[in-house]
Design an enzyme around this catalytic site. Structure first.
Site, short mmCIF file in Angstrom:
data_model
loop_
_atom_site.label_atom_id
_atom_site.label_comp_id
_atom_site.label_asym_id
_atom_site.label_seq_id
_atom_site.Cartn_x
_atom_site.Cartn_y
_atom_site.Cartn_z
CB SER A 1 -0.95 0.01 1.20
OG SER A 1 -1.97 -0.94 1.03
CE LYS B 1 -3.78 0.75 -0.88
NZ LYS B 1 -4.59 0.41 0.32
CE1 TYR C 1 -4.17 -1.18 -4.87
CE2 TYR C 1 -5.08 -3.38 -4.60
CZ TYR C 1 -4.63 -2.20 -4.05
OH TYR C 1 -4.62 -2.03 -2.70
CE1 TYR D 1 -4.06 0.81 4.94
CE2 TYR D 1 -2.43 -0.07 6.46
CZ TYR D 1 -2.92 0.08 5.18
OH TYR D 1 -2.27 -0.51 4.14
CB VAL E 1 -0.10 -5.56 4.54
CG1 VAL E 1 -1.33 -4.74 4.92
CG2 VAL E 1 -0.10 -5.91 3.06
#
Length: 613
Positions: free
Chosen positions: A77, A80, A202, A254, A272
């Site tokens: 992530s 992103k 992705y 998050y 992660v």
């Protein structure tokens, strides 16, 4: 792929305050056993829980590293915010905003939901928003879009990045929830008909391989306004960096984003696989890698390291501002710049030859962590040659907490390496902070002015060379350097004409404006040459010790004295009245004086060049 094989990456045993901090933090948190390695992507469960690396990259391209900084892992992530930036560059802010909002979600990062009011994903840091931004990347076909994404990420890292095919296949084979999110986006009109292509890209974007050092450089590129500090490449426009950092600050961690901003105070993003990046705009980027995650999906050790760094150095963005500037005005050694204490020719030759053993950094401030790091890095570069390092703080307006911590560590490390550190012209508040370390006289010295600091350094070099005359009871006139350089006949003539004079501490020997009828040869004690300024304040021109000469212009003409000369201690000197000197002896003294003046002028030229550089 070894990161930064050109030697920019510092070793853990380097004498650096920031490096020392990273080593301490790594040791402190390496034993933390909390958290679990991600397993919902099967391939990620193979990560070693003890893997742990920390990197800090500055905006001028310097990288500090400790631990498993070269171990590759997948970006996940952390990709992103970068792909969001690529979408902004390709489509523009307005078009991207039509598809993706920028509000914190309050939902899990992989929630299958859209904003009920707008029908958009709530932000680009959750999976729904990230899949939407992946669909906005421009390109002729899916392969071209993926190639542009990889090239873009590589530009931030300053290195050619690749993929982990095993992780990609694992994500592809188990990523049914992300496919569900993608079809929800298709149903809402956010994605077009190429849903499967977008989801596949992705998955590939998340499986890009990076190292901890890559992450630090990617963060430093953001900190540097989109320009990679190592390569100089302008990867993205500065105004788009602001948009990327904004969503990182509010949504990047998050469900811990609010606590993170409160406790750490830097835009950040986690993944992660165990990676975290944090950005201090204008100063540095941080990369941490440690696979065990907490309940919300952030690296346990990564969070702890970033909190500790922010606390140690005051990195919180919302702390009271202090404007960094070019911290080092000039750097010089005693080979080129002298104190106001007049030395003998032999002593001056010693200082010219050995002056590189004392280096002075003339600082300009305020000093914050990033500018102090640059100062101390430059000091470390000379610490192998210099056994004395002086920081001239006369133009420093303040030290923030981060700068103070780095200087404290530098002083402690220098003591262990046998390097003396001196601070000159500190104001009272700075002295209170910086003088709380080792006892002055052991490893650290504090001087009221830079001139006094220079004088002390000169004394150390002269003493080490066995050339000190401070303890001379009385130098015979024949041994005075001015006389010793003459022929035997001229020397004898001068000695015969000289009148021995004594003065007590504080006595005025020469008064400004009086007739100049002779020259003084100092053979014991010390004298101070000075003026009284228009405001009534005294100003010291020079201090002299045995072997020095003053009033020497009387050998040239009979103009009035230009300065006062006072005895700092009990003084013995010989007075040579010009009228009493034989013509040959007078000419020999003038020639010797001319040689001394020429040497002083040459040194003055070097001093001006050094201070003006």
């Amino acid at each position: 792929r070894p990161p930064y094989a050109d030697g920019v990456l510092m070793k853990a045993d380097a004498l650096s305050p920031l490096q020392d901090t990273l080593v301490e933090l790594h040791a402190r948190f390496a034993g933390v056993s909390a958290g679990d390695v991600a397993s919902y992507i099967p391939e990620l469960s193979r990560a070693l829980p003890d893997s742990f690396g920390i990197c800090v990259a500055t905006v001028d391209g310097h990288v500090y590293s400790v631990g498993d900084s070269a171990v590759p892992f997948t970006i996940q992530s952390i990709s992103k915010p970068f792909v969001y930036g690529l979408a902004l560059a390709d489509r523009g802010l307005a078009q991207v905003a039509e598809r993706v909002s920028v509000e914190p979600s309050g939902d899990a990062f992989n929630a299958i939901s859209l904003d009920p009011g707008s029908g958009r994903p709530r932000n680009p840091m959750i999976n729904a928003g990230a899949i939407a931004t992946a669909g906005l990347v421009a390109g002729a076909d899916s392969a071209g879009k993926m190639a542009r994404t990889l090239e873009f990420l590589s530009g931030f890292a300053g290195a050619s990045l690749g993929f982990d095919d095993g992780v990609y296949r694992s994500e592809r084979d188990t990523g049914h929830r992300n496919r569900a999110i993608a079809y929800l986006l298709r149903n809402a009109g956010i994605l077009g008909e190429d849903v499967d292509d977008v989801v596949d890209r992705y998955f590939r974007q998340c499986s890009v391989l990076v190292t901890c050092a890559d992450l630090a450089m990617m963060a430093a590129t953001l900190a540097n306004g989109g320009q990679n500090p190592r390569t100089g490449e302008h990867v993205i426009a500065p105004d788009l960096v602001a948009q990327m950092l904004s969503v990182m600050a509010t949504c990047g961690m998050y469900d811990y984003a609010g606590s993170w901003l409160y406790r750490v105070g830097m835009p950040a993003k986690s993944g992660v696989a165990g990676g975290i990046i944090a950005v201090l705009p204008g100063q540095l980027g941080i990369g941490v890698f440690s696979p065990p995650l907490d309940q919300v999906g952030n690296s346990v050790r990564g969070v702890a390291v970033c909190e500790a760094l922010s606390e140690e150095f005051g990195l919180h963005l919302l702390r009271p501002p202090i404007s960094p500037s070019a911290a080092v005005m000039t750097t010089y050694t005693l080979s080129d710049v002298s104190s106001k204490r007049r030395r003998t020719e032999e002593q001056m030759r010693c200082l010219t030859e050995r002056g590189g053993e004392a280096t002075v950094f003339r600082l300009l401030g305020p000093l914050v962590m990033s500018t102090a790091e640059v100062v101390l890095r430059r000091a470390l570069a000379v610490s192998g040659e210099s056994r004395m390092i002086v920081f001239d703080c006369g133009r420093v307006h303040g030290f923030d907490r981060g700068a103070t911590r780095l200087f404290e560590r530098f002083v402690a490390q220098s003591a262990g390496a046998g390097v003396m550190v001196a601070f000159a012209a500190l104001n009272e508040a700075q002295s209170t902070v910086l003088c709380s370390g080792p006892t002055p006289g052991e490893t650290t010295r504090y001087f009221p002015t830079i001139d006094v600091a220079l004088e002390w350094c000169e004394d150390q070099l002269i003493d080490a060379a066995g050339l000190s005359l401070r303890d001379v009871v009385e130098l015979p006139i024949e041994a005075h350097p001015m006389v010793a350089a003459l022929s035997a006949a001229d020397g004898a003539s001068v000695a015969k004409a000289a009148a021995r004079l004594t003065f007590g501490r504080g006595d005025r020997i020469v008064t400004e404006g009086e007739a100049a009828d002779g020259v003084y040869l100092l053979v014991s004690g010390s004298v101070s040459v000075g003026l009284t300024l228009a405001n009534g304040e005294p100003y010291r021109i020079a201090t002299m010790e045995p072997g020095a000469v003053f009033g020497e212009l009387a050998l040239m003409d009979a103009a009035p004295r230009t300065a006062d000369v006072d005895a700092e201690t009990d003084v013995v000197c010989y007075f040579l009245r010009v009228a009493d000197l034989a013509p040959g002896a007078q000419s020999a003294l003038v020639a010797q004086l001319a040689r001394q003046l020429a040497a002083r002028l040459r040194r003055a030229d070097r001093e001006i060049a050094s201070l003006a550089s």
